[in-house]
Design a protein around this motif. Structure first.
Motif, PDB file in Angstrom:
ATOM      1  N   ASP A 177       8.499   1.238  -5.407  1.00 40.70           N
ATOM      2  CA  ASP A 177       7.999  -0.089  -5.761  1.00 40.70           C
ATOM      3  C   ASP A 177       6.568  -0.202  -5.244  1.00 40.70           C
ATOM      4  O   ASP A 177       6.354  -0.352  -4.030  1.00 40.70           O
ATOM      5  CB  ASP A 177       8.878  -1.170  -5.134  1.00 40.70           C
ATOM      6  CG  ASP A 177      10.297  -1.151  -5.679  1.00 40.70           C
ATOM      7  OD1 ASP A 177      10.456  -1.404  -6.881  1.00 40.70           O
ATOM      8  OD2 ASP A 177      11.228  -0.869  -4.902  1.00 40.70           O
ATOM      9  N   PRO A 178       5.565  -0.096  -6.115  1.00 35.19           N
ATOM     10  CA  PRO A 178       4.166  -0.082  -5.657  1.00 35.19           C
ATOM     11  C   PRO A 178       3.702  -1.446  -5.163  1.00 35.19           C
ATOM     12  O   PRO A 178       4.051  -2.478  -5.729  1.00 35.19           O
ATOM     13  CB  PRO A 178       3.400   0.342  -6.911  1.00 35.19           C
ATOM     14  CG  PRO A 178       4.242  -0.113  -8.046  1.00 35.19           C
ATOM     15  CD  PRO A 178       5.678   0.030  -7.574  1.00 35.19           C
ATOM     16  N   ILE A 179       2.930  -1.421  -4.080  1.00 28.74           N
ATOM     17  CA  ILE A 179       2.399  -2.651  -3.492  1.00 28.74           C
ATOM     18  C   ILE A 179       0.896  -2.764  -3.711  1.00 28.74           C
ATOM     19  O   ILE A 179       0.375  -3.807  -4.093  1.00 28.74           O
ATOM     20  CB  ILE A 179       2.723  -2.705  -1.992  1.00 28.74           C
ATOM     21  CG1 ILE A 179       4.233  -2.848  -1.796  1.00 28.74           C
ATOM     22  CG2 ILE A 179       1.982  -3.857  -1.314  1.00 28.74           C
ATOM     23  CD1 ILE A 179       4.664  -2.800  -0.345  1.00 28.74           C
ATOM     24  N   GLY A 180       0.159  -1.684  -3.453  1.00 33.27           N
ATOM     25  CA  GLY A 180      -1.291  -1.735  -3.614  1.00 33.27           C
ATOM     26  C   GLY A 180      -1.914  -0.378  -3.396  1.00 33.27           C
ATOM     27  O   GLY A 180      -1.248   0.593  -3.030  1.00 33.27           O
ATOM     28  N   LEU A 181      -3.224  -0.308  -3.618  1.00 36.01           N
ATOM     29  CA  LEU A 181      -3.999   0.925  -3.469  1.00 36.01           C
ATOM     30  C   LEU A 181      -5.037   0.740  -2.373  1.00 36.01           C
ATOM     31  O   LEU A 181      -5.658  -0.318  -2.266  1.00 36.01           O
ATOM     32  CB  LEU A 181      -4.686   1.291  -4.783  1.00 36.01           C
ATOM     33  CG  LEU A 181      -3.749   1.677  -5.935  1.00 36.01           C
ATOM     34  CD1 LEU A 181      -4.504   1.695  -7.254  1.00 36.01           C
ATOM     35  CD2 LEU A 181      -3.121   3.031  -5.674  1.00 36.01           C
TER      36      LEU A 181
END
Length: 335
Positions: A177-181
């Motif tokens: 589950d991606p949150i940010g870069l």
């Protein structure tokens, strides 16, 4: 994306005048055959672009031609937001979008300001490939398709399936589950959760990526700066890391800090210390890393604790001294 490329081609010709097909292909990151097809498309659309033959020939626009500036697309606007560091744009796979966006920005300037801006730009060099000691700066190679897929999932709030090659392990697929870069020292990272647990993935180690249709399980709001600090703190405190108390010559402080995992404490030299020396408590990844890093600094540092590390460095120095105590067996006798 062809429409954006056609606009960029027109802007390049407006800003530089006559350009060869080879130069246009390099700037647009396409083949010369694609450039020739684009030139034909522009001509068919009524844009007055024509070819000049000869050794110094190329393509140019009819003098005085001007078209309305096309608005920035999503990636170009995003690239400008990270344009404070061009390497930041590269780390997120936005390098070509940044170049295209900057061409549009320059073209939007009044004519007099365009010349001034172009002249000023030639007086600035940001992040060259080598530093003052001619050391080449290492930049990560990130496949555009992979980074684009990761970026799309992050912004859309969708789950992401990645094939990840962790250090020392075989690549494997995992769903996150991606949150940010985040970009740190020219290296890009994906902050995500997996089965509810925090995970940090280095972008250069993602070999393939696939955005999934299902929504990501993540909080609505996120403070990336706070999240990165917390994960960094946990990383520094984990594993087989060792803490070392060391005296260091002030002139070599950055070398020590640069090789350590973290600095836990720092103060000026204690009473009696040689002037210009500092006392730091730093951590290293493991005992081997600590010994290697401090050996590089030779007599510019002194380990105060732990004792086992002092003993290890002493034994290594004694072995080197013994090796060089006798004359070289390869030395040629003098005549």
């Amino acid at each position: 994306m062809r429409a954006d490329r056609l606009v960029s081609l027109v802007l390049l010709l407006r800003q530089h005048g006559r350009l060869s097909a080879t130069t246009l292909a390099r700037e647009l990151e396409v083949s010369t055959r694609t450039v020739l097809r684009d030139i034909d498309a522009l001509s068919a659309a009524g844009v007055p672009v024509y070819a000049e033959r000869g050794r110094h020939g190329g393509f140019t626009l009819l003098p005085g031609f001007r078209t309305e500036l096309t608005g920035l697309n999503h990636d170009e606007a995003l690239a400008l937001l990270v344009a404070g560091s061009r390497r930041g744009a590269q780390a997120f796979g936005l390098g070509s979008a940044l170049a295209s966006a900057m061409r549009k920005v320059v073209d939007a300037l009044p004519e007099g300001q365009r010349a001034t801006a172009a002249g000023a730009a030639r007086r600035l060099l940001i992040d060259p490939e080598t530093d003052a000691l001619a050391r080449r700066l290492v930049t990560e190679e990130l496949p555009d398709a992979v980074v684009t897929e990761v970026r799309r999932a992050v912004f859309a709030g969708h789950r992401l399936r990645i094939r990840y090659a962790a250090a020392g392990r075989d690549p494997e697929w995992r769903t996150v589950d991606p949150i940010g870069l985040v970009t740190v020292r020219d290296q890009g990272y994906l902050l995500a959760t997996r089965a509810g647990a925090d995970r940090t993935y280095r972008l250069s180690r993602i070999l393939a990526a696939e955005e999934l249709a299902e929504p990501a399980q993540r909080p609505e709001g996120v403070d990336l700066d706070l999240a990165w600090q917390e994960r960094s703190r946990r990383f520094r405190a984990g594993g087989d890391q060792v803490a070392v108390l060391v005296r260091v010559d002030r002139a070599r402080r950055e070398d020590l800090v640069g090789s350590a995992v973290a600095v836990l404490a720092e103060e000026g030299g204690a009473e009696g210390d040689t002037e210009g020396w500092l006392r730091l408590e730093v951590t290293f990844q493991d005992p081997r890393h600590a010994e290697w890093a401090l050996w590089q600094l030779a007599t510019s540092t002194e380990v105060l604790a732990p004792q086992w590390l002092r003993d290890s460095l002493h034994d290594r120095a004694a072995a080197v001294a013994a090796r060089y105590a006798a004359p070289s067996p390869e030395r040629t006798p003098s005549a």
